[in-house]
Design a protein around this motif. Structure first.
Motif, mmCIF file in Angstrom:
data_model
loop_
_atom_site.group_PDB
_atom_site.id
_atom_site.type_symbol
_atom_site.label_atom_id
_atom_site.label_comp_id
_atom_site.label_asym_id
_atom_site.label_seq_id
_atom_site.Cartn_x
_atom_site.Cartn_y
_atom_site.Cartn_z
ATOM 1 N N LEU A 131 0.820 -1.200 0.000
ATOM 2 C CA LEU A 131 0.000 0.000 0.000
ATOM 3 C C LEU A 131 0.859 1.256 0.000
ATOM 4 N N VAL A 132 1.846 1.290 0.876
ATOM 5 C CA VAL A 132 2.719 2.456 0.970
ATOM 6 C C VAL A 132 3.525 2.633 -0.311
ATOM 7 N N LEU A 133 4.054 1.534 -0.847
ATOM 8 C CA LEU A 133 4.806 1.618 -2.096
ATOM 9 C C LEU A 133 3.941 2.158 -3.219
ATOM 10 N N SER A 134 2.709 1.697 -3.271
ATOM 11 C CA SER A 134 1.802 2.191 -4.312
ATOM 12 C C SER A 134 1.583 3.683 -4.167
ATOM 13 N N LEU A 135 1.395 4.144 -2.940
ATOM 14 C CA LEU A 135 1.197 5.575 -2.723
ATOM 15 C C LEU A 135 2.413 6.380 -3.154
ATOM 16 N N VAL A 136 3.577 5.902 -2.776
ATOM 17 C CA VAL A 136 4.793 6.641 -3.111
ATOM 18 C C VAL A 136 5.104 6.545 -4.595
ATOM 19 N N LEU A 137 5.063 5.347 -5.136
ATOM 20 C CA LEU A 137 5.498 5.140 -6.511
ATOM 21 C C LEU A 137 4.507 5.659 -7.535
ATOM 22 N N VAL A 138 3.249 5.562 -7.232
ATOM 23 C CA VAL A 138 2.247 6.064 -8.160
ATOM 24 C C VAL A 138 2.001 7.534 -7.883
ATOM 25 N N ALA A 139 2.370 7.963 -6.695
ATOM 26 C CA ALA A 139 2.189 9.348 -6.275
ATOM 27 C C ALA A 139 0.724 9.751 -6.371
ATOM 28 N N LYS B 166 7.924 11.299 3.350
ATOM 29 C CA LYS B 166 8.697 11.408 4.600
ATOM 30 C C LYS B 166 8.402 10.237 5.532
ATOM 31 N N ASP B 167 7.115 9.914 5.693
ATOM 32 C CA ASP B 167 6.728 8.796 6.555
ATOM 33 C C ASP B 167 7.315 7.483 6.054
ATOM 34 N N THR B 168 7.258 7.272 4.746
ATOM 35 C CA THR B 168 7.746 6.028 4.158
ATOM 36 C C THR B 168 9.266 5.913 4.283
ATOM 37 N N LEU B 169 9.966 7.011 4.041
ATOM 38 C CA LEU B 169 11.430 6.982 4.086
ATOM 39 C C LEU B 169 11.989 6.787 5.500
ATOM 40 N N GLU B 170 11.142 6.967 6.495
ATOM 41 C CA GLU B 170 11.584 6.665 7.866
ATOM 42 C C GLU B 170 11.823 5.163 8.030
ATOM 43 N N ASN B 171 11.097 4.368 7.258
ATOM 44 C CA ASN B 171 11.164 2.913 7.416
ATOM 45 C C ASN B 171 11.788 2.160 6.247
ATOM 46 N N TYR B 172 11.941 2.832 5.096
ATOM 47 C CA TYR B 172 12.442 2.150 3.910
ATOM 48 C C TYR B 172 13.448 3.000 3.153
ATOM 49 N N LYS B 173 14.363 2.298 2.483
ATOM 50 C CA LYS B 173 15.256 2.909 1.498
ATOM 51 C C LYS B 173 14.877 2.262 0.173
ATOM 52 N N PHE B 174 14.874 3.058 -0.890
ATOM 53 C CA PHE B 174 14.435 2.550 -2.188
ATOM 54 C C PHE B 174 15.576 2.487 -3.193
ATOM 55 N N ASP B 175 15.449 1.527 -4.085
ATOM 56 C CA ASP B 175 16.329 1.398 -5.234
ATOM 57 C C ASP B 175 15.400 1.300 -6.441
ATOM 58 N N LYS B 176 15.172 2.441 -7.090
ATOM 59 C CA LYS B 176 14.258 2.513 -8.229
ATOM 60 C C LYS B 176 15.078 2.633 -9.497
ATOM 61 N N LYS B 177 14.753 1.781 -10.477
ATOM 62 C CA LYS B 177 15.433 1.811 -11.766
ATOM 63 C C LYS B 177 14.386 2.047 -12.849
ATOM 64 N N ILE B 178 14.725 2.881 -13.818
ATOM 65 C CA ILE B 178 13.824 3.213 -14.912
ATOM 66 C C ILE B 178 14.503 2.849 -16.226
ATOM 67 N N SER B 179 13.714 2.254 -17.128
ATOM 68 C CA SER B 179 14.253 1.894 -18.441
ATOM 69 C C SER B 179 13.159 2.034 -19.495
ATOM 70 N N ASN B 180 13.578 1.944 -20.752
ATOM 71 C CA ASN B 180 12.648 1.881 -21.874
ATOM 72 C C ASN B 180 11.724 3.110 -21.962
ATOM 73 N N ILE B 181 12.296 4.285 -21.861
ATOM 74 C CA ILE B 181 11.505 5.518 -21.927
ATOM 75 C C ILE B 181 11.019 5.740 -23.355
ATOM 76 N N LYS B 182 9.702 5.891 -23.494
ATOM 77 C CA LYS B 182 9.068 6.119 -24.802
ATOM 78 C C LYS B 182 8.141 7.324 -24.696
ATOM 79 N N PHE B 183 8.139 8.148 -25.722
ATOM 80 C CA PHE B 183 7.274 9.326 -25.751
ATOM 81 C C PHE B 183 5.981 8.969 -26.478
ATOM 82 N N LEU B 184 4.851 9.298 -25.854
ATOM 83 C CA LEU B 184 3.556 8.913 -26.392
ATOM 84 C C LEU B 184 2.794 10.067 -27.027
ATOM 85 N N GLU B 185 2.929 11.249 -26.444
ATOM 86 C CA GLU B 185 2.125 12.374 -26.913
ATOM 87 C C GLU B 185 2.778 13.689 -26.479
#
Length: 171
Positions: A10-18, A100-119
């Motif tokens: 749930l928390v990851l979804s909130l942070v990652l999807v913003a 802020k709340d999430t980062l108190e308990n977790y460290k993230f390693d986010k990787k992004i690839s395959n960037i495509k422009f749609l519009e």
């Protein structure tokens, strides 16, 4: 353990999807969610992409990288600078609090690839990319990994692109 995993997802979804808490007005065909109707090929790439000029491509990729790096570094202030304060979807104050709340308990390693422009419309651009994220609990629990596609809308403000909308689809 299942409750912790559910909470983490749930928390990851909130942070990652913003997902901001702002209420959105009813959408019309012109401003419908950019992720609806996205057709992917057999390799998971969007079928309908566009080319943008090098300057736009660099500016957009710089913003995406700044957002990713600031999350990985745990730098809330830099992360928030990548979000459009006028967004109808993303509430900057809520994003800041959740992060802020999430980062108190977790460290993230986010990787992004395959960037495509749609519009691209005037000062707005829609982008697709793949995300692989690992959440490292600071209490020593087992890491949680998640992969998904993300479709984001960025708007250009004062010469810089900012995240205005985010939508994710699990893969």
């Amino acid at each position: 353990m299942k409750n912790k995993l559910l909470l983490l997802c749930l928390v990851l979804s909130l942070v990652l999807v913003a997902c901001g808490s702002k209420e959105e007005p009813k959408q019309t065909t012109d401003d419908a969610d950019d992720s609806q109707g996205l057709l992917l090929d057999d390799k998971g790439n969007p079928k309908d992409t566009i080319q943008v000029d090098e300057k736009t491509e660099k500016a957009v990729k710089d913003t995406i990288e700044k957002n990713r790096k600031s999350l990985n570094d745990g730098n809330v202030d830099e992360y928030i600078k990548t979000i459009d304060t006028d967004s109808k979807q993303l509430d900057v104050k809520e994003e800041e609090k959740v992060l802020k709340d999430t980062l108190e308990n977790y460290k993230f390693d986010k990787k992004i690839s395959n960037i495509k422009f749609l519009e691209k419309k005037k000062d707005q651009i829609v982008v697709f990319y793949n995300v692989e994220t690992t959440a490292h609990p600071k209490n020593g629990s087992e890491d949680e990994k998640k992969s998904f596609n993300e479709v984001v809308t960025l708007v250009k403000k004062d010469g810089t692109y900012k995240f205005s909308k985010m939508a994710q689809a699990a893969i």
